[in-house]
Structures are given as structure tokens and as C-alpha cells.
Design a protein around this motif. Structure first.
Motif, short mmCIF file in Angstrom:
data_model
loop_
_atom_site.label_atom_id
_atom_site.label_comp_id
_atom_site.label_asym_id
_atom_site.label_seq_id
_atom_site.Cartn_x
_atom_site.Cartn_y
_atom_site.Cartn_z
N THR A 97 29.63 45.31 42.63
CA THR A 97 29.25 44.64 43.97
C THR A 97 29.28 43.13 43.57
OG1 THR A 97 27.06 44.38 42.88
CG2 THR A 97 27.28 46.26 44.14
N ASP A 98 30.15 42.50 42.67
CA ASP A 98 30.19 41.21 42.55
C ASP A 98 31.86 40.85 42.90
OD1 ASP A 98 32.21 42.31 40.77
OD2 ASP A 98 30.83 41.46 38.76
N GLY A 99 32.46 41.65 43.72
CA GLY A 99 33.76 41.38 43.86
C GLY A 99 35.05 41.42 42.89
N ASN A 100 34.36 41.33 41.64
CA ASN A 100 35.50 41.52 40.77
C ASN A 100 36.06 42.73 40.28
OD1 ASN A 100 35.38 38.62 40.20
ND2 ASN A 100 33.20 38.74 39.29
N PRO A 101 37.25 42.85 39.85
CA PRO A 101 37.72 44.33 39.38
C PRO A 101 37.15 44.50 38.24
CG PRO A 101 39.23 42.59 38.77
CD PRO A 101 38.16 41.62 39.43
N LEU A 102 37.19 46.09 37.93
CA LEU A 102 36.47 46.46 36.81
C LEU A 102 37.19 46.27 35.38
CD1 LEU A 102 34.52 48.53 35.51
CD2 LEU A 102 36.10 50.45 35.87
N THR A 103 38.66 46.02 35.51
CA THR A 103 39.55 45.86 34.61
C THR A 103 40.34 44.58 35.09
OG1 THR A 103 39.89 48.09 33.99
CG2 THR A 103 41.23 46.93 32.96
N THR A 104 40.36 43.43 34.16
CA THR A 104 41.00 42.07 34.68
C THR A 104 42.42 42.46 34.40
OG1 THR A 104 40.74 41.50 32.35
CG2 THR A 104 38.98 40.72 34.10
N ASP A 105 43.57 42.14 35.05
CA ASP A 105 44.85 41.86 35.08
C ASP A 105 45.21 41.77 33.52
OD1 ASP A 105 44.75 42.54 37.73
OD2 ASP A 105 45.74 40.57 38.11
N PHE A 106 46.18 42.51 32.97
CA PHE A 106 46.85 42.44 31.73
C PHE A 106 48.23 43.01 31.70
CE2 PHE A 106 44.87 46.33 30.84
CZ PHE A 106 45.70 46.93 30.06
N THR A 107 49.04 42.63 30.68
CA THR A 107 50.22 43.20 30.22
C THR A 107 50.01 43.21 28.82
OG1 THR A 107 51.31 41.08 29.90
CG2 THR A 107 51.35 42.37 31.94
N LEU A 108 51.13 44.17 28.20
CA LEU A 108 51.32 43.90 26.71
C LEU A 108 51.29 42.72 26.23
CD1 LEU A 108 52.85 47.46 25.76
CD2 LEU A 108 50.51 46.99 25.83
N LYS A 109 52.42 41.92 26.77
CA LYS A 109 52.60 40.49 26.50
C LYS A 109 51.54 39.48 26.30
CE LYS A 109 57.25 38.90 27.19
NZ LYS A 109 58.32 38.41 27.98
N ASN A 110 50.44 39.89 27.33
CA ASN A 110 49.27 38.76 27.09
C ASN A 110 48.07 39.35 26.80
OD1 ASN A 110 48.28 40.31 29.39
ND2 ASN A 110 48.64 38.80 30.90
N SER A 111 48.05 40.36 25.94
CA SER A 111 47.03 40.96 25.00
C SER A 111 47.41 40.81 23.91
CB SER A 111 46.92 42.56 25.43
OG SER A 111 48.04 43.30 25.18
N ALA A 112 46.43 41.43 22.92
CA ALA A 112 46.44 41.33 21.55
C ALA A 112 47.72 41.79 20.95
CB ALA A 112 45.05 41.95 20.92
N THR A 113 48.38 42.71 21.87
CA THR A 113 49.44 43.56 21.37
C THR A 113 50.85 42.70 21.34
OG1 THR A 113 49.99 44.41 23.47
CG2 THR A 113 48.50 45.68 21.88
N ALA A 114 50.38 41.33 21.86
CA ALA A 114 51.86 40.46 22.06
C ALA A 114 52.44 40.15 20.61
CB ALA A 114 51.36 39.11 22.46
N PRO A 115 53.80 39.92 20.47
CA PRO A 115 54.66 39.59 21.45
C PRO A 115 55.28 41.00 22.16
CG PRO A 115 55.73 39.31 19.45
CD PRO A 115 54.31 39.80 19.16
N ALA A 116 54.83 42.18 21.78
CA ALA A 116 55.40 43.48 22.22
C ALA A 116 55.45 43.62 23.53
CB ALA A 116 54.27 44.65 21.58
N THR A 117 56.38 44.33 24.17
CA THR A 117 56.54 44.60 25.53
C THR A 117 56.44 46.19 25.86
OG1 THR A 117 58.86 44.53 25.53
CG2 THR A 117 57.86 42.45 26.01
N VAL A 118 56.50 46.93 24.53
CA VAL A 118 56.39 48.40 24.77
C VAL A 118 55.42 48.76 23.65
CG1 VAL A 118 58.58 48.69 26.20
CG2 VAL A 118 58.50 48.99 23.46
N VAL A 119 54.79 49.90 23.73
CA VAL A 119 54.09 50.54 22.78
C VAL A 119 55.24 50.94 21.84
CG1 VAL A 119 52.41 52.17 21.87
CG2 VAL A 119 52.40 51.16 24.43
#
Length: 181
Positions: free
Chosen positions: A113-135
Motif C-alpha cells: 500500500t506504500d506505492g513502492n515495489p516489492l523488489t527494488t531495481d537491481f542488476t548483477l553489476k550493482n549488487s554484491a555480485t559486482a563486477p560480474a555481469t553473468v552468473v
């Protein structure tokens, strides 16, 4: 003489049954208890599950593995397989640039009900998996279903294939939710 063979036969039978039970307990009917809220609404605190170490993890399977934080066994959903690109955009999961539905999240998404998404936007590059772009080969990208309150690959990185203890296939408690998963 006949009594001796009968006793020996009974001991052998009992030993075989015991070994079979231990084997099943260790590899097929391994119990897991859900701790925490990171997999809600799919699983809740204290749900009891069975997992198997014989099942090969597939996309969207729920698997258990030791937490990279403290080594305690945790339960998460496998989203990314080796070679995949993963991103979340406007609460929509993309794997290899293809949209994937996540019906197991509908209950939480509908309750927002707060207008925010359940999951915030992310990519592999901007997560803890960086600098990976593929698994990478031999790794998985996992997410908890309770995306706002979970510690998952976005924060601790990839999970090694060897670290996967098992794949959840059955819930046996609570009794009103018993069944194959």
C-alpha cells in the motif's frame, strides 16, 4: 543349528533396514526448519520441510545452503543459473532479457500500500555480485521471496553449487499446508 541361522538372518535384516533408514534420512528425507521471515509468503517461521540432496537445482527451486554470514542453514529461491544475466526493473524479473512471472510473490505484491515495489531495481553489476555481469559457472543467484526483508545474493553474492545442501520438495508442517512443493 536352525536357531543360529534364524538369529543371524534377523540381525542382517535389522542391519539392512537400519542402514536404509539412515541413508533415506541423510539424503532423501532430510528435514529443514524455516527460520525467519525471508521466504514469506511461501514459507513461514517454523515451517518444516523435507529436502533431497539427489535433486539437481533448477530455476525457481527452493534450496538450502549455509549462510555466507554465519554458516547457519538458510532457505532461498534459485533465480539465476550459470551463464544467466539477472535484473529487476519496475518489480519485474528479467533473466537473459526475458520477462519472468513470479506468481509466488503475488500475495505480497497485492498487499503493498506504500506505492513502492516489492523488489527494488537491481542488476548483477550493482549488487554484491559486482563486477560480474553473468552468473559464473558453478554458481547460483538466489533471492528470498520476502524481498524487502531478506538477505540474499543481492547482498552476499553468488552461492557455490557445492554449497547447496538440498532442494526442498515437501512441506510436512504445519499440517494444513502439507504437500509437495
Amino acid at each position: 543349528m536352525k536357531k543360529k541361522h534364524s538369529t543371524l538372518y534377523t540381525v542382517i535384516q535389522f542391519s539392512f533396514i537400519l542402514l536404509l533408514a539412515l541413508f533415506l534420512r541423510a539424503f532423501v528425507l532430510t528435514p529443514v526448519e524455516v527460520v525467519g521471515i525471508s521466504m514469506e509468503p511461501t514459507y513461514h517461521e517454523s515451517d518444516r520441510l523435507w529436502q533431497s540432496s539427489f535433486l539437481n537445482p533448477k530455476r525457481f527451486d527452493v534450496a538450502t545452503f549455509p549462510s555466507p554470514r554465519d554458516g547457519k542453514r538458510i532457505v532461498k529461491r534459485i533465480v539465476g543459473l550459470p551463464g544467466d544475466t539477472i535484473r529487476m526493473e519496475n518489480d519485474q524479473l528479467y533473466i537473459n532479457d526475458k520477462k519472468y512471472d513470479e506468481p509466488y510473490l503475488d500475495e505480497f505484491k497485492n498487499a503493498l500500500t506504500d506505492g513502492n515495489p516489492l523488489t527494488t531495481d537491481f542488476t548483477l553489476k550493482n549488487s554484491a555480485t559486482a563486477p560480474a555481469t553473468v552468473v559464473p559457472e558453478g554458481k547460483y543467484f538466489v533471492l528470498g521471496d520476502n524481498r524487502r526483508k531478506t538477505d540474499d545474493s543481492r547482498y552476499f553474492g553468488f552461492v557455490d553449487k557445492e554449497a547447496i545442501v538440498g532442494v526442498v520438495y515437501f512441506r510436512y508442517y504445519p499440517l494444513n499446508k502439507i504437500g509437495v512443493q
